[in-house]
Scaffold this motif. Structure first.
Motif, PDB file in Angstrom:
ATOM      1  N   TYR A 151     -79.122-118.505 -17.505  1.00 22.70           N
ATOM      2  CA  TYR A 151     -80.545-118.488 -17.164  1.00 22.70           C
ATOM      3  C   TYR A 151     -80.764-117.682 -15.886  1.00 22.70           C
ATOM      4  CZ  TYR A 151     -80.578-122.307 -20.503  1.00 22.70           C
ATOM      5  OH  TYR A 151     -80.417-123.059 -21.639  1.00 22.70           O
ATOM      6  N   ARG A 152     -81.875-116.964 -15.893  1.00 20.34           N
ATOM      7  CA  ARG A 152     -82.242-116.173 -14.718  1.00 20.34           C
ATOM      8  C   ARG A 152     -83.747-116.284 -14.498  1.00 20.34           C
ATOM      9  NH1 ARG A 152     -81.272-111.774 -11.345  1.00 20.34           N
ATOM     10  NH2 ARG A 152     -82.912-110.187 -11.285  1.00 20.34           N
ATOM     11  N   SER A 175     -78.296-123.183 -15.590  1.00 22.15           N
ATOM     12  CA  SER A 175     -79.402-123.979 -16.129  1.00 22.15           C
ATOM     13  C   SER A 175     -80.725-123.452 -15.589  1.00 22.15           C
ATOM     14  CB  SER A 175     -79.244-125.451 -15.732  1.00 22.15           C
ATOM     15  OG  SER A 175     -79.441-125.599 -14.332  1.00 22.15           O
ATOM     16  N   PRO A 176     -81.839-123.786 -16.249  1.00 20.92           N
ATOM     17  CA  PRO A 176     -83.144-123.390 -15.714  1.00 20.92           C
ATOM     18  C   PRO A 176     -83.391-123.966 -14.322  1.00 20.92           C
ATOM     19  CG  PRO A 176     -83.350-124.063 -18.007  1.00 20.92           C
ATOM     20  CD  PRO A 176     -81.955-124.418 -17.578  1.00 20.92           C
ATOM     21  N   PHE A 210     -85.478-115.993 -17.990  1.00 18.84           N
ATOM     22  CA  PHE A 210     -84.699-115.423 -19.093  1.00 18.84           C
ATOM     23  C   PHE A 210     -83.621-116.424 -19.510  1.00 18.84           C
ATOM     24  CE2 PHE A 210     -86.386-111.880 -16.719  1.00 18.84           C
ATOM     25  CZ  PHE A 210     -86.704-110.922 -17.669  1.00 18.84           C
ATOM     26  N   TRP A 211     -83.489-116.625 -20.804  1.00 22.02           N
ATOM     27  CA  TRP A 211     -82.433-117.470 -21.364  1.00 22.02           C
ATOM     28  C   TRP A 211     -81.564-116.554 -22.218  1.00 22.02           C
ATOM     29  CZ3 TRP A 211     -83.660-122.004 -25.305  1.00 22.02           C
ATOM     30  CH2 TRP A 211     -82.454-122.590 -25.723  1.00 22.02           C
ATOM     31  N   ALA A 212     -80.310-116.363 -21.806  1.00 21.36           N
ATOM     32  CA  ALA A 212     -79.412-115.426 -22.484  1.00 21.36           C
ATOM     33  C   ALA A 212     -78.189-116.152 -23.041  1.00 21.36           C
ATOM     34  CB  ALA A 212     -78.974-114.326 -21.523  1.00 21.36           C
ATOM     35  N   TYR A 213     -77.500-115.479 -23.944  1.00 21.23           N
ATOM     36  CA  TYR A 213     -76.249-115.989 -24.508  1.00 21.23           C
ATOM     37  C   TYR A 213     -75.320-114.807 -24.750  1.00 21.23           C
ATOM     38  CZ  TYR A 213     -78.186-114.320 -28.959  1.00 21.23           C
ATOM     39  OH  TYR A 213     -78.714-113.538 -29.960  1.00 21.23           O
ATOM     40  N   ASP A 214     -74.034-115.096 -24.914  1.00 22.08           N
ATOM     41  CA  ASP A 214     -73.084-114.028 -25.221  1.00 22.08           C
ATOM     42  C   ASP A 214     -73.234-113.668 -26.700  1.00 22.08           C
ATOM     43  OD1 ASP A 214     -72.047-116.759 -25.214  1.00 22.08           O
ATOM     44  OD2 ASP A 214     -70.174-115.932 -25.987  1.00 22.08           O
TER      45      ASP A 214
END
Length: 260
Positions: free
Chosen positions: A31-32, A75-76, A95-99
């Motif tokens: 999260y960013r 985490s957020p 932003f919620w990211a994943y690999d």
């Protein structure tokens, strides 16, 4: 095996370097948070996300001179604490990211696991804390960074000082290119109405990508528009091709299973 980082899915395969605290694994959420500015209106999600990677000019530039870096959290709550540490605002873009490689339908064309350095076990945490306190780093500490960088890491994890128990990540460009977006949330918390809107770019438990969502953008006030030019972009066509190939392989796999 096991949960060694808070943003890592439990019971994923874990490979460790023989001597150094460097790990290779997958299935993460990152999260960013950034302070939202009106100039972000009209910019599609793909471009907004690309803007999360930039040449380090801030306090950590001493650790990564000339390198493009991106800062994320586990985490957020940690991400919000980090941005509010420096900017007192409630107008936030999260932003919620994943690999990408952990998705059932990866789109980035890179199936490598994430290569993560645990900065808390090799002296990097201490260097980050020194820089946060405005101290200089020694020649020996610079050599330590060079030795770690020689291992070609994707990112570094270290403890957050903005939120107790939180973890932060510094991604290098190589690792950043392995990230895909699950969702982007705009919340205008400074407004009395607290307007908010989320653009979802991947869904379900297998992180199935919704590539057309990368063309979406935010409009005033917390509405959503579509940048149709994105559908002709090299990025969109590349990722769509990779998704289609993954879908075909999956279909062939289940077809083979049914024949048994």
């Amino acid at each position: 095996m096991g949960e060694f980082l808070k943003s890592n899915t439990y019971l994923r395969g874990l490979y460790k370097h023989e001597k150094l605290p460097i790990y290779e694994t997958d299935e993460f959420d990152f999260y960013r948070c950034v302070s939202f500015e009106e100039k972000f209106y009209g910019i599609n999600i793909s471009t907004l996300h690309a803007g999360n990677l930039r040449i380090g000019t801030g306090r950590y530039a001493k650790l990564f001179p000339g390198q493009k870096v991106s800062y994320w959290a586990d985490s957020p709550a940690t991400a919000r604490a980090e941005v509010k540490r420096y900017k007192k605002t409630n107008n936030l873009l999260t932003f919620w990211a994943y690999d990408d490689s952990s998705s059932t339908f990866p789109t980035m064309g890179n199936d490598e696991l994430l290569r993560i350095v645990d900065g808390r076990k090799c002296g990097i945490q201490e260097l980050i804390d020194k820089i946060d306190e405005g101290q200089s780093i020694s020649a020996g500490e610079k050599q330590l960074m060079e030795d770690i960088m020689a291992q070609s890491p994707d990112c570094f994890v270290y403890d957050s000082r903005a939120r107790k128990g939180g973890e932060n990540y510094i991604f290098l460009e190589k690792g950043f290119r392995k990230l895909a977006i699950r969702a982007v949330r705009l919340r205008l918390g400074n407004r009395e109405s607290k307007n908010e809107r989320t653009i979802v770019c991947a869904g379900t438990s297998d992180y199935s990508p919704y590539l057309k969502s990368y063309a979406n953008y935010f409009e005033p006030i917390a509405r959503v528009g579509v940048d149709k030019d994105y559908f002709n972009s090299e990025e969109y066509l590349f990722r769509k091709t990779n998704k289609d190939v993954a879908a075909e392989r999956r279909a062939e796999f289940y077809k083979m299973i049914r024949k048994r």
